[in-house]
Scaffold this active site. Structure first.
Site, PDB file in Angstrom:
ATOM      1  N   ASP A 102       0.808  -1.232   0.000  1.00 53.96           N
ATOM      2  CA  ASP A 102       0.000   0.000   0.000  1.00 53.96           C
ATOM      3  C   ASP A 102       0.838   1.277   0.000  1.00 53.96           C
ATOM      4  O   ASP A 102       0.309   2.365   0.236  1.00 53.96           O
ATOM      5  CB  ASP A 102      -0.924  -0.009   1.231  1.00 53.96           C
ATOM      6  N   ASP A 160      -0.672   8.535   4.011  1.00 52.81           N
ATOM      7  CA  ASP A 160      -0.976   7.972   5.329  1.00 52.81           C
ATOM      8  C   ASP A 160       0.205   7.983   6.284  1.00 52.81           C
ATOM      9  O   ASP A 160       0.028   7.767   7.481  1.00 52.81           O
ATOM     10  CB  ASP A 160      -1.525   6.544   5.165  1.00 52.81           C
ATOM     11  N   HIS A 214     -11.581   6.039   6.112  1.00 52.67           N
ATOM     12  CA  HIS A 214     -10.913   7.250   6.603  1.00 52.67           C
ATOM     13  C   HIS A 214     -11.882   8.428   6.584  1.00 52.67           C
ATOM     14  O   HIS A 214     -12.804   8.461   5.772  1.00 52.67           O
ATOM     15  CB  HIS A 214      -9.740   7.623   5.673  1.00 52.67           C
ATOM     16  N   CYS A 261      -4.902  10.355  -1.309  1.00 49.12           N
ATOM     17  CA  CYS A 261      -3.915   9.506  -0.613  1.00 49.12           C
ATOM     18  C   CYS A 261      -2.644   9.263  -1.406  1.00 49.12           C
ATOM     19  O   CYS A 261      -1.645   8.804  -0.854  1.00 49.12           O
ATOM     20  CB  CYS A 261      -4.555   8.190  -0.210  1.00 49.12           C
TER      21      CYS A 261
END
Ligand code: CIR
Length: 268
Positions: free
Chosen positions: A68, A74, A171, A258
């Site tokens: 990821d 993040d 989120h 993100c």
């Protein structure tokens, strides 16, 4: 705290190319594996969109051991004065923080860090507005992490406020994104949230909730492609939009916000 431009004026962005292992990325619902080659292609389009919006992009190579890791947002939170290395709440992502720390020393002199005994925070839960740093408590961000973050950013004059991420939503920013200095795009789940009082709120048309994860970069809104009602609504309100292909990212719960860390560093 009121810092004009803080939420959307950026000169720099950091991105990381998606790894082949993105096929094993975390996802709340299994809707199939992303196609790694198509993801890589889409990622190039994303970088071009950031550049066209006026930022200089530093692109780092894929990290196969962290499926990821394309979702760089993040692992850190950046302000003009410095950065905070976060502590991602998914065990498979914890190690991304250290790698991000090593990168950010080239950009910031003042770096804080959420330590192992201080809870956890994902950048996807943090929405920086001109007035406050809104932090959604979620499966990935807990109260201890919030408390630690709040203390660390207070030294730069920023105020953090905790809110509850809607139930069942990964989120906080899965459900909202800034589209202008004082304007937010939000799903019906957040469109009357008190944390947005004083801001213009544009509600995402029903059925297009995935579009809420948009970002504003200088004068452009980067919006996921494939959400025609949201696109039309924003255009009719005068927003300048660049559409981003995010179908592959969405299969692993990613969107425009993100995939980059955006900032405006001042070396102090
Ligand atoms: C994860 O579950 O951590 C990734 N598959 C998606 C992370 C998306 N991050 C974000 O919206 N900030």
């Amino acid at each position: 705290m009121s810092q004009p431009g803080l939420s959307h004026r950026f000169t720099k962005a950091i991105v990381r190319q998606p790894s082949k292992s993105i096929t094993m990325g975390l996802r709340a619902d299994d809707r199939g594996e992303p196609d790694a080659d198509q993801f890589a292609q889409d990622h190039k389009t994303y970088i071009s969109a950031l550049e066209r919006a006026g930022v200089s992009v530093s692109t780092y190579p894929p990290l196969e051991e962290f499926p990821d890791s394309v979702f760089v947002e993040d692992a850190a939170l950046c302000f003009p004065e410095g950065a905070v290395i976060l502590r991602p709440g998914a065990p498979s992502r914890t190690g991304e923080a250290e790698i991000m720390h090593q990168l950010l020393v080239s950009y910031f002199e003042d770096i804080e860090r959420i330590e192992d005994d201080e809870g956890y925070v994902d950048g996807g839960d943090i929405l920086v507005t001109e007035h406050a740093v809104l932090v959604g408590l979620s499966e990935r961000t807990n109260q201890a992490g919030f408390d630690a973050l709040k203390k660390k950013i207070a030294k730069w004059g920023y105020e953090a406020k905790a809110i509850n991420t809607p139930e069942g939503v990964l989120h906080f920013k899965t459900d909202c994104g800034l589209i202008g200095p004082n304007a937010v795009l939000a799903t019906y789940r957040l469109s009357d949230a008190e944390c947005f009082s004083g801001m213009k709120i544009v509600e995402v048309p029903r059925g297009e909730e995935t579009a809420a994860n948009a970002i504003c970069v200088n004068d452009t809104v980067l919006l996921s492609a494939g959400f025609p009602k949201t696109e039309e609504l924003l255009r009719s309100e005068g927003y300048q939009i660049t559409l981003i292909p995010t179908q592959q990212a969405a299969l692993v719960d990613g969107g425009p916000s993100c995939m980059s860390l955006r900032f405006n560093p001042i070396k102090v």
